[in-house]
Design an enzyme around this catalytic site. Sequence first.
Site, mmCIF file in Angstrom:
data_model
loop_
_atom_site.group_PDB
_atom_site.id
_atom_site.type_symbol
_atom_site.label_atom_id
_atom_site.label_comp_id
_atom_site.label_asym_id
_atom_site.label_seq_id
_atom_site.Cartn_x
_atom_site.Cartn_y
_atom_site.Cartn_z
ATOM 1 N N ASP A 100 -8.690 -6.488 -4.923
ATOM 2 C CA ASP A 100 -8.297 -5.185 -4.387
ATOM 3 C C ASP A 100 -8.806 -4.099 -5.323
ATOM 4 O OD1 ASP A 100 -7.119 -2.935 -3.345
ATOM 5 O OD2 ASP A 100 -5.073 -3.721 -3.369
ATOM 6 N N HIS A 125 -8.048 -5.218 -0.423
ATOM 7 C CA HIS A 125 -6.746 -4.578 -0.225
ATOM 8 C C HIS A 125 -5.988 -5.174 0.957
ATOM 9 C CE1 HIS A 125 -3.727 -1.507 -0.607
ATOM 10 N NE2 HIS A 125 -3.974 -1.005 0.592
ATOM 11 N N ASP A 126 -6.687 -5.551 1.998
ATOM 12 C CA ASP A 126 -6.045 -6.101 3.194
ATOM 13 C C ASP A 126 -5.354 -7.443 2.953
ATOM 14 O OD1 ASP A 126 -6.456 -4.035 4.910
ATOM 15 O OD2 ASP A 126 -8.081 -4.962 6.045
ATOM 16 N N SER A 161 0.843 -1.191 0.000
ATOM 17 C CA SER A 161 0.000 0.000 0.000
ATOM 18 C C SER A 161 0.885 1.251 0.000
ATOM 19 C CB SER A 161 -0.949 -0.043 1.209
ATOM 20 O OG SER A 161 -1.968 0.919 1.105
ATOM 21 N N ARG A 193 -11.988 6.220 9.891
ATOM 22 C CA ARG A 193 -11.521 4.829 9.966
ATOM 23 C C ARG A 193 -12.576 3.868 9.434
ATOM 24 N NH1 ARG A 193 -7.012 1.950 9.579
ATOM 25 N NH2 ARG A 193 -6.919 0.164 10.992
#
Length: 381
Positions: free
Chosen positions: A321, A354-355, A156, A226
Amino acid sequence: MSMELPADSVGYVTPKSLHFDQPLSLDCGRSLPSFDLTYETYGELNADASNAVLVMHALSGNHHAAGYHEGARKPGWWDACIGPGKPIDTNRFFVVCSNNLGGCHGSTGPLSTNPETGRPYGADFPMVTVGDWVRSQARLADRLGIRRWAAVVGGSLGGMQALQWSIDYPERCHAAVIIAAAPSLSAQNIGFNEVARQAIMGDPDFHGGRYAEHGVLPARGLALARMLGHITYLSDDAMGAKFGRGLRNGKLGFAFDVDFEVESYLRYQGKSFVGGFDANTYLLMTKALDYFDPAAAHGDDLAAALARGRTRYLVVSFTSDWRFSPARSRELVRALLDRDRDVVYSEIEAHQGHDAFLMPLPDYASLFSAYMQGVAREVGA
């Protein structure tokens, strides 16, 4: 009482800090008269300092990438990939990870004391860029006696730093590993970051970034930022598999409190984040993401930005992602191939979004391990 740690853990680790007296000129036109960097190391540096690997963190990360702090139950954020026998094998490599400037975990940032005023910098902390971080990390490498990294590695925003290292200091990095990243943000990604910033800055407790002077935190705004981030880090499939339309209490409440499990999860993530992260740091990190665009200084020609040096590359993306899509990684790979660079590219099938770059997925771990073993052989680690 210490708990028994996994055999492939780097064990208990203690952060370190270095102070730098020489001013650091920043891309924004300002400078820091001095600064501190907090960092951790894992493994042992060999005699000729040829086995060092720099790991760089993402937006909400920090220097604690692997192992355990005394009394903590959870390991560092990339413990899945750093340790004995793991992709970044600490039996072979000496690993360094620092908290970026502008951070809130020990390195000089908005929570630090401004030497000119004697008060916390707060909103007065200067804007920092990926290039600024790389220059500060180069100074850290100098102090540690590391002239050339075996590899610079990140996912990232960390991957963007690895790319910037290979552009600014190609002679100082043998390999660059760029995971789930992009050569610049899309308009959609900049838009997500702006919504997050507006949530923070619109909080009544923000006070123009001087909330510490008022003894408050913009908790609601930071929690919303968040929550938004978590939605973008996960794929639709991952959220569906994890939560579906599951109800928190087994029935609809016909009110605006929590009905669905996913709502409960997001609220928990938002509230828990507030206690461990600074709002001004969040603003700085998202702006650094937005500003990253190495091609801009070369007439928007990414291949021209990659003209110097002979760093070799591993570029990894994940199919689900959508925040940093495989298409953006392929854009980088095309530019590297235009420069006849040694580049390995892999698009990993993964449903986590993405994680996924943080997780020990078998295909990902196998590829990452094989590449790093090759790096180790090449540098004599």
